[in-house]
Design an enzyme around this catalytic site. Structure first.
Site, PDB file in Angstrom:
ATOM      1  N   GLY A 170       8.665   6.337   9.646  1.00 47.16           N
ATOM      2  CA  GLY A 170       7.812   5.222   9.301  1.00 47.16           C
ATOM      3  C   GLY A 170       8.644   4.013   8.906  1.00 47.16           C
ATOM      4  N   CYS A 171       8.017   2.846   8.923  1.00 44.73           N
ATOM      5  CA  CYS A 171       8.741   1.614   8.611  1.00 44.73           C
ATOM      6  C   CYS A 171       9.170   1.559   7.149  1.00 44.73           C
ATOM      7  CB  CYS A 171       7.890   0.402   8.972  1.00 44.73           C
ATOM      8  SG  CYS A 171       6.186   0.441   8.343  1.00 44.73           S
ATOM      9  N   TYR A 172       8.251   1.845   6.231  1.00 52.37           N
ATOM     10  CA  TYR A 172       8.622   1.862   4.824  1.00 52.37           C
ATOM     11  C   TYR A 172       9.682   2.920   4.523  1.00 52.37           C
ATOM     12  CZ  TYR A 172       4.614  -1.138   3.455  1.00 52.37           C
ATOM     13  OH  TYR A 172       3.718  -2.160   3.293  1.00 52.37           O
TER      14      TYR A 172
END
Length: 347
Positions: free
Chosen positions: A150-152
């Site tokens: 995921g990006c986070y």
């Protein structure tokens, strides 16, 4: 000249699908032969994304129309909760990088808890490799299916994992305060991402419940060798692209931000996409826009014994499609930076 790798992009009409096409258009070793988008099946790709009209591409098709015999590699850019059965049903000769969250959590019980339904491919989950490239590169080389992070979690794990592993910071009490551009919510129209709902404001969401928390904790727990919990709160920003994670940590006895910065610089020396900035230089999302680069730094906090880490990335590139192409390059034995050295756009 060797034959090009035949690539399929499932879910090509979304933001990450478009980014995959934009990046892969520069890749000398692949050919995009299949683009799926069930609701837009039959349409030329340029009708959906006119900015990519100059690329020779096949028309969009439904997934059930794909002839897998002509596909070597699949990017699965479908919505969360829809990909487990699709990936499990791929022929054995096809390698895959899944950009959804469906295979990121190794614990299928944790997946069921955070995503609200049972894991539909638990046997396949056992062989999936988590695709944080700089950390799991050797495992990715041998993988058939990779779960793209995921990006986070990418922006939190890259600075934190090396420091926890070296014992330079406490694994407990970590606070991750993160901000994302609106594209992180996907392209499907939703009231909460309308221009008038987002512009001229900022708000937290998923407070204490966001699904990326267990993904972050999975990596940090591995680095610490024991279970780790973090305080993670994401915020929606009135911008299209970008992730900024500001991370608050307790340093080990006698450790300063300079020590943290030196450790990160040593860990990522030679890494093409991770840059540790000089002392005092503050990472900004505008400095990575459109690129696969990650910028990070460490600062002494005003509170004795504590430090502040900052990390930025483009959520659609290193936070999604760029890292997916990076993983494909590793999986197929291509030079890892192939098609990914575009410099950031500014302003």
């Amino acid at each position: 000249m060797s034959a090009k790798t035949k690539v399929a992009i499932l879910g090509a009409s979304g933001y990450t699908g478009a980014e995959l096409v934009r990046i892969l258009a520069l890749h000398p070793h692949v050919e995009m032969t299949v683009l799926t988008a069930d609701r837009r099946a039959g349409k030329p790709f340029a009708d959906v994304f006119p900015h990519l009209a100059g690329i020779r591409l096949p028309d969009l098709v439904a997934i059930d129309q794909v002839d897998w015999a002509g596909v070597d590699f699949v990017f699965c850019a479908l919505p969360h909760g829809t990909t487990q059965e699709v990936v499990a049903g791929l022929p054995a000769h096809v390698k895959c990088c899944d950009l959804s969250a469906d295979f990121r959590l190794k614990d299928v019980a944790a997946y069921a808890e955070y995503y609200g339904h049972e894991h539909l491919a638990p046997e396949l989950q056992k062989e999936v490799v988590y695709g944080l490239t700089e950390v799991y590169r050797e495992q990715i080389k041998a993988a058939r299916v990779v779960a793209n992070p995921g990006c986070y979690p990418t922006s939190a794990q890259l600075p934190l994992m090396p420091l926890i592993a070296k014992g330079l910071i406490a694994a407990d009490g970590i606070i991750v305060d993160a901000k994302s551009g609106v594209t992180g919510a996907g392209r499907a129209p939703k009231e909460g991402t309308l221009f008038s709902e987002v512009t001229e404001g900022i708000h937290p969401y998923g407070i204490a419940t966001h699904r990326h928390a267990p993904e972050i904790e999975q990596g940090l727990s591995e680095a610490a060798g024991r279970p780790v919990l973090v305080n993670f709160t994401p915020h929606l920003m009135p911008m299209a692209r970008g992730i900024l994670s500001t991370i608050y940590v307790q340093c080990a006895e006698g450790v300063t931000a300079a020590d943290l910065r030196a450790a990160l610089a040593d860990r990522y020396a030679g890494e093409p996409f991770v840059r540790v900035l000089p002392e005092g230089q503050v990472p900004a999302t505008r400095h990575v826009r459109g690129s696969n680069f990650v910028l990070m730094n460490a600062f002494d906090d005003r509170l004795p014994g504590r430090a502040i880490l900052t990390c930025v990335e483009d959520n659609l590139v290193k936070g999604a499609s760029g890292q997916a192409v990076q993983n494909m390059n590793v999986m197929l034995g291509f030079e890892e930076t192939t098609a990914l050295m575009q410099q950031p756009m500014f302003p």
